[in-house]
Design a protein around this motif. Structure first.
Motif, short mmCIF file in Angstrom:
data_model
loop_
_atom_site.label_atom_id
_atom_site.label_comp_id
_atom_site.label_asym_id
_atom_site.label_seq_id
_atom_site.Cartn_x
_atom_site.Cartn_y
_atom_site.Cartn_z
N ILE A 32 0.87 -1.18 0.00
CA ILE A 32 0.00 0.00 0.00
C ILE A 32 0.91 1.23 0.00
CG2 ILE A 32 -1.77 1.31 1.25
CD1 ILE A 32 -2.54 -1.41 2.59
N THR A 33 0.68 2.16 -0.93
CA THR A 33 1.47 3.38 -0.98
C THR A 33 0.56 4.59 -1.03
OG1 THR A 33 1.64 3.49 -3.40
CG2 THR A 33 3.31 2.19 -2.24
N PHE A 34 1.07 5.74 -0.58
CA PHE A 34 0.30 6.97 -0.64
C PHE A 34 1.22 8.16 -0.35
CE2 PHE A 34 0.14 5.45 3.69
CZ PHE A 34 0.34 6.59 4.48
N LEU B 41 -3.22 7.17 -3.51
CA LEU B 41 -3.32 5.95 -2.70
C LEU B 41 -3.47 4.74 -3.62
CD1 LEU B 41 -3.83 4.39 -0.04
CD2 LEU B 41 -6.22 5.10 -0.20
N ARG B 42 -2.64 3.71 -3.42
CA ARG B 42 -2.67 2.51 -4.27
C ARG B 42 -2.46 1.25 -3.45
NH1 ARG B 42 1.63 5.83 -7.44
NH2 ARG B 42 0.22 7.43 -8.22
N ALA B 43 -2.96 0.13 -3.98
CA ALA B 43 -2.78 -1.16 -3.31
C ALA B 43 -2.51 -2.24 -4.34
CB ALA B 43 -4.03 -1.52 -2.50
N ALA C 47 0.75 -4.75 -12.87
CA ALA C 47 0.60 -6.15 -12.48
C ALA C 47 0.24 -6.24 -11.00
CB ALA C 47 1.89 -6.91 -12.76
N ASN C 48 -0.75 -7.05 -10.68
CA ASN C 48 -1.21 -7.25 -9.30
C ASN C 48 -1.80 -6.00 -8.67
OD1 ASN C 48 1.67 -9.01 -9.44
ND2 ASN C 48 -0.15 -10.16 -8.80
N LEU C 49 -2.12 -5.00 -9.48
CA LEU C 49 -2.72 -3.78 -8.94
C LEU C 49 -4.17 -4.06 -8.55
CD1 LEU C 49 -2.43 -0.69 -8.43
CD2 LEU C 49 -3.29 -0.36 -10.76
N VAL C 50 -4.50 -3.80 -7.30
CA VAL C 50 -5.85 -4.03 -6.80
C VAL C 50 -6.71 -2.80 -7.00
CG1 VAL C 50 -7.22 -4.51 -4.72
CG2 VAL C 50 -5.08 -5.74 -5.13
N ALA C 51 -6.17 -1.63 -6.69
CA ALA C 51 -6.91 -0.38 -6.85
C ALA C 51 -5.93 0.78 -6.84
CB ALA C 51 -7.94 -0.20 -5.74
N SER C 52 -6.34 1.87 -7.49
CA SER C 52 -5.53 3.09 -7.54
C SER C 52 -6.46 4.28 -7.40
CB SER C 52 -4.75 3.15 -8.86
OG SER C 52 -4.09 4.40 -8.99
N TRP C 53 -6.32 4.99 -6.30
CA TRP C 53 -7.17 6.15 -6.03
C TRP C 53 -6.31 7.42 -6.10
CZ3 TRP C 53 -7.15 1.93 -2.44
CH2 TRP C 53 -8.26 1.08 -2.53
#
Length: 255
Positions: A25-27, A157-159, A183-189
């Motif tokens: 998780i990054t932000f 914000l990304r996961a 790849a493997n990106l769940v969501a990107s806000w």
């Protein structure tokens, strides 16, 4: 434009996720107010309003990034590191890039100033940490109540359902609107503006839920140029409860 959350109730959340095993998780976040105590920037874990076990990151009373494991039972942080040391000072008005990476059962938290070329700093891994499914992510929320909510700005914000490398994290650090690794990106806000603060641009359609009044603020200048990804070691401190009182990469941000 970034979005602004506050202790008065403006906050964002997403439930129904299913991050098991390795994840990242990054932000980006900026402090706007010094509360004089702990303030929680982001929670990742399970159960309604983080009443269950979770990992959290935020700023402590010593004005430094901290991260903690809440066991969901005793209601306190059973393992905390970088309290008063390890992490660099996080002053009001300063943007930071923060990454939470779980590899196997161990979490490592990284930080770096968002608007400079300072190397990513890896805070010490946890001896105890949350190993369950991350089913929800919350921005500016705390199982300890409104007193400990984040008062500041958030962006990008990304996961992912994988543990990103430090080289990959350095690339994400230079992009505000879109994930560099898909790849493997769940969501990107992107958290780009108050009107679209809840939008997920990954294609998964996992919009955030907002509470309170989300407002707009300025972006961090993350296109600072070449950023070292060398990792500095730090020490850890366990069992601290909440108080009451060398590769490189170059990239430009997408604004």
């Amino acid at each position: 434009m970034s979005v602004q959350v506050s202790v008065s109730g403006a906050r964002l959340s997403r439930t129904g996720l299913s991050l098991t095993g390795d994840c990242t998780i990054t932000f980006f976040a900026r402090r706007d107010t010094d509360t004089g105590d702990y303030s929680v920037t982001l929670n990742a874990g399970n159960s309604a309003n983080m009443s269950g076990a979770s990992m959290e990151v935020g700023v402590n009373a010593a004005d430094r990034l901290y991260s903690a494991y809440n066991d969901g039972a005793s209601g306190v942080e059973v393992n905390t590191h970088a309290v008063g040391g390890g992490a660099t000072s996080w002053t009001v008005g300063t943007w930071k890039f923060v990454a939470m990476v779980r590899t196997g059962s161990a979490w490592t938290v990284y930080e770096a100033p968002a608007e400079s070329t300072t190397a990513l700093l890896a805070l010490a891994s946890f001896s105890s940490s949350y190993t369950g499914t991350v089913s929800e992510i919350r921005v500016s929320d705390s199982p300890f109540g409104a007193t400990y909510r984040w008062a500041g700005d958030a962006r990008g914000l990304r996961a992912w359902s994988d543990d990103l490398s430090t080289t990959e994290l350095a690339l994400e650090r230079r992009s505000l609107d879109s994930a560099v690794r898909t790849a493997n990106l769940v969501a990107s806000w992107p958290l780009a503006a108050s009107g679209s603060a809840t939008t997920d641009n990954s294609g998964a359609g996992l919009s955030l839920t907002s509470a309170g009044t989300i407002t707009t603020d300025t972006d961090p200048a993350v296109n600072a140029g070449t950023a070292s990804v060398s990792v500095a070691a730090t020490t850890s401190a366990a069992g601290l409860a909440r108080s009451s009182g060398t590769a490189s990469t170059t990239g430009a941000a997408t604004d």
